[in-house]
Design an enzyme around this catalytic site. Structure first.
Site, PDB file in Angstrom:
ATOM      1  N   HIS A 154      -4.623  10.267  11.773  1.00  0.00           N
ATOM      2  CA  HIS A 154      -3.578  11.049  11.478  1.00  0.00           C
ATOM      3  C   HIS A 154      -3.583  11.478  10.133  1.00  0.00           C
ATOM      4  O   HIS A 154      -3.955  10.926   9.357  1.00  0.00           O
ATOM      5  CB  HIS A 154      -2.125  10.032  11.787  1.00  0.00           C
ATOM      6  N   GLY A 213       0.555  -1.226  -0.069  1.00  0.00           N
ATOM      7  CA  GLY A 213       0.084  -0.104   0.083  1.00  0.00           C
ATOM      8  C   GLY A 213       0.936   1.187   0.159  1.00  0.00           C
ATOM      9  O   GLY A 213       0.624   2.253   0.626  1.00  0.00           O
ATOM     10  N   TYR A 217     -15.231  -1.587   8.678  1.00  0.00           N
ATOM     11  CA  TYR A 217     -13.737  -1.078   8.711  1.00  0.00           C
ATOM     12  C   TYR A 217     -13.262  -1.466   9.893  1.00  0.00           C
ATOM     13  O   TYR A 217     -11.990  -2.184  10.064  1.00  0.00           O
ATOM     14  CB  TYR A 217     -13.600   0.361   8.388  1.00  0.00           C
ATOM     15  N   SER A 259      -5.985   0.112  13.660  1.00  0.00           N
ATOM     16  CA  SER A 259      -6.630   1.414  13.993  1.00  0.00           C
ATOM     17  C   SER A 259      -7.368   1.715  15.328  1.00  0.00           C
ATOM     18  O   SER A 259      -7.823   0.699  16.078  1.00  0.00           O
ATOM     19  CB  SER A 259      -7.946   1.474  13.081  1.00  0.00           C
ATOM     20  N   GLN A 277      -8.747  -1.309   2.145  1.00  0.00           N
ATOM     21  CA  GLN A 277      -9.867  -0.068   2.098  1.00  0.00           C
ATOM     22  C   GLN A 277      -9.519   0.744   3.424  1.00  0.00           C
ATOM     23  O   GLN A 277      -9.452   0.036   4.419  1.00  0.00           O
ATOM     24  CB  GLN A 277     -11.133  -0.663   1.966  1.00  0.00           C
ATOM     25  N   SER A 278      -9.432   2.134   3.133  1.00  0.00           N
ATOM     26  CA  SER A 278      -8.831   2.809   4.247  1.00  0.00           C
ATOM     27  C   SER A 278      -9.806   3.799   4.894  1.00  0.00           C
ATOM     28  O   SER A 278      -9.518   4.526   5.898  1.00  0.00           O
ATOM     29  CB  SER A 278      -7.628   3.368   4.028  1.00  0.00           C
ATOM     30  N   GLU A 307     -10.096   2.778  15.613  1.00  0.00           N
ATOM     31  CA  GLU A 307     -11.534   2.750  15.410  1.00  0.00           C
ATOM     32  C   GLU A 307     -11.868   1.313  16.106  1.00  0.00           C
ATOM     33  O   GLU A 307     -13.048   1.198  16.432  1.00  0.00           O
ATOM     34  CB  GLU A 307     -11.698   2.730  13.912  1.00  0.00           C
ATOM     35  N   LYS A 316     -10.318  -4.481  10.885  1.00  0.00           N
ATOM     36  CA  LYS A 316      -9.044  -4.154  11.508  1.00  0.00           C
ATOM     37  C   LYS A 316      -8.768  -4.846  12.908  1.00  0.00           C
ATOM     38  O   LYS A 316      -7.736  -5.380  13.281  1.00  0.00           O
ATOM     39  CB  LYS A 316      -8.868  -2.539  11.862  1.00  0.00           C
TER      40      LYS A 316
END
Length: 324
Positions: free
Chosen positions: A188, A17, A158, A134, A92-93, A136, A162
């Site tokens: 970030h 990536g 997402y 993450s 996928q970010s 998240e 993660k």
């Protein structure tokens, strides 16, 4: 030159990536340390690698094609690069996009991580693996700062992906003795962020409005709070994690939070405008589930890695505006 510097100069890194924000800054960071850097993209021949071009390093990174969900493709990339260190930043970010594309998100992150781990297990050299986790994954901690021992409660596809990848990394570390670790990174930002991320959406809209556009900036919830840091600083933490004697997971964050409303207000202050005159809330932009406050405790990173964020809150907004 010290022996440790010589050892670094002989190292090869594979950044999965590499075309994204973190991958590009990490490539720049590792090149400055003398690494040979390989970077993957799903279609290395067809990709523009615009972020690498913006940083002026595209010609110094060997770009190879790799589809993370295809194990054979991963194995070919590993054999072609023969890395000492792998930074798995692919997948996928976007949290928001994951609600629209849950299957693609989970496959690209979880299955991609599994294939990297399994590929490294089959290689005949010891490879250190960094996995991009993450904040998240923690979900809504009701304002309590999350650290490495805080339970996960993912609230988006997402975050589910993660969290799954995090446990895969832990399992391979424990079961097979791989040097594999996760950086649990909170938000970030940087000028390399695409506009689908709300921070960049805000910055670009402010610039257009300052130049005379009569558009309204449409946003969802403004009361959410996040720990926003500066991406170029975070890639150093990734590297430091792979320089430790033993693999260990770390929360990487600034330790401060800021509401989206304050982010917007600060952005408009850069052009001396009142944000309330230019922003409208659009209920269609509200997510099905969304954590109210992202709060982090990065004290372990300071204690064990010697890493601390120096850019946070309003400074992130200001730098994004100045450098975008």
């Amino acid at each position: 030159m010290s022996s440790s510097q010589k050892n670094i100069q002989k190292r090869t890194a594979l950044i999965c990536g590499v075309s994204g924000q973190d991958g590009s800054y990490l490539a720049q960071f590792l090149l400055a340390k003398g690494y040979t850097v390989f970077g993957t993209s799903r279609d290395a021949q067809g990709s523009s690698f615009s972020n690498l071009q913006k940083l002026g390093i595209k010609d110094r990174v060997t770009c190879i094609s790799m589809v993370p969900e295809d194990f054979r493709s991963v194995l070919v990339a590993l054999r072609k690069s023969s890395p000492d260190e792998i930074y798995y930043l692919a997948g996928q970010s976007s949290v928001g996009l994951s609600f629209e594309q849950p299957a693609e998100t989970i496959q690209s992150i979880a299955l991609g991580t599994l294939n990297i781990l399994e590929g490294c297990r089959m290689m005949d050299k010891r490879i250190k693996i960094y996995h991009a986790g993450s904040g998240e994954c923690f979900g809504d901690t009701k304002g309590e700062p999350a650290d490495e021992k805080t339970p996960f409660y993912p609230m988006s596809p997402y975050a589910v992906a993660k969290a799954s990848a995090y446990w895969l990394v832990n399992n391979y570390r424990d079961a097979y003795g791989l040097f594999a670790c996760t950086g649990i990174l909170f938000n970030h930002e940087s000028p390399l962020r695409p506009e689908r991320f709300v921070t960049q959406k805000i910055i670009r809209a402010v610039k257009r409005i300052a130049q005379g556009s009569d558009e309204k900036l449409e946003l969802g919830r403004l009361d959410i709070a996040r720990d926003w840091g500066w991406a170029p600083e975070y890639v150093e933490a990734m590297w430091l994690m792979l320089q430790q004697e033993a693999p260990q997971d770390f929360v990487i964050a600034t330790g401060t939070t800021m509401t989206l409303e304050d982010f917007v207000k600060t952005a408009f202050e850069q052009v001396k405008l009142n944000w309330r005159d230019h922003v409208v809330q659009d209920p269609s932009l509200f997510r099905p589930t969304d954590l109210a406050i992202g709060n982090a405790d990065p004290s372990s990173a300071l204690r064990e890695l010697g890493w601390k964020a120096t850019t946070c809150g309003a400074k992130v907004v200001e730098k994004m505006y100045q450098l975008s």
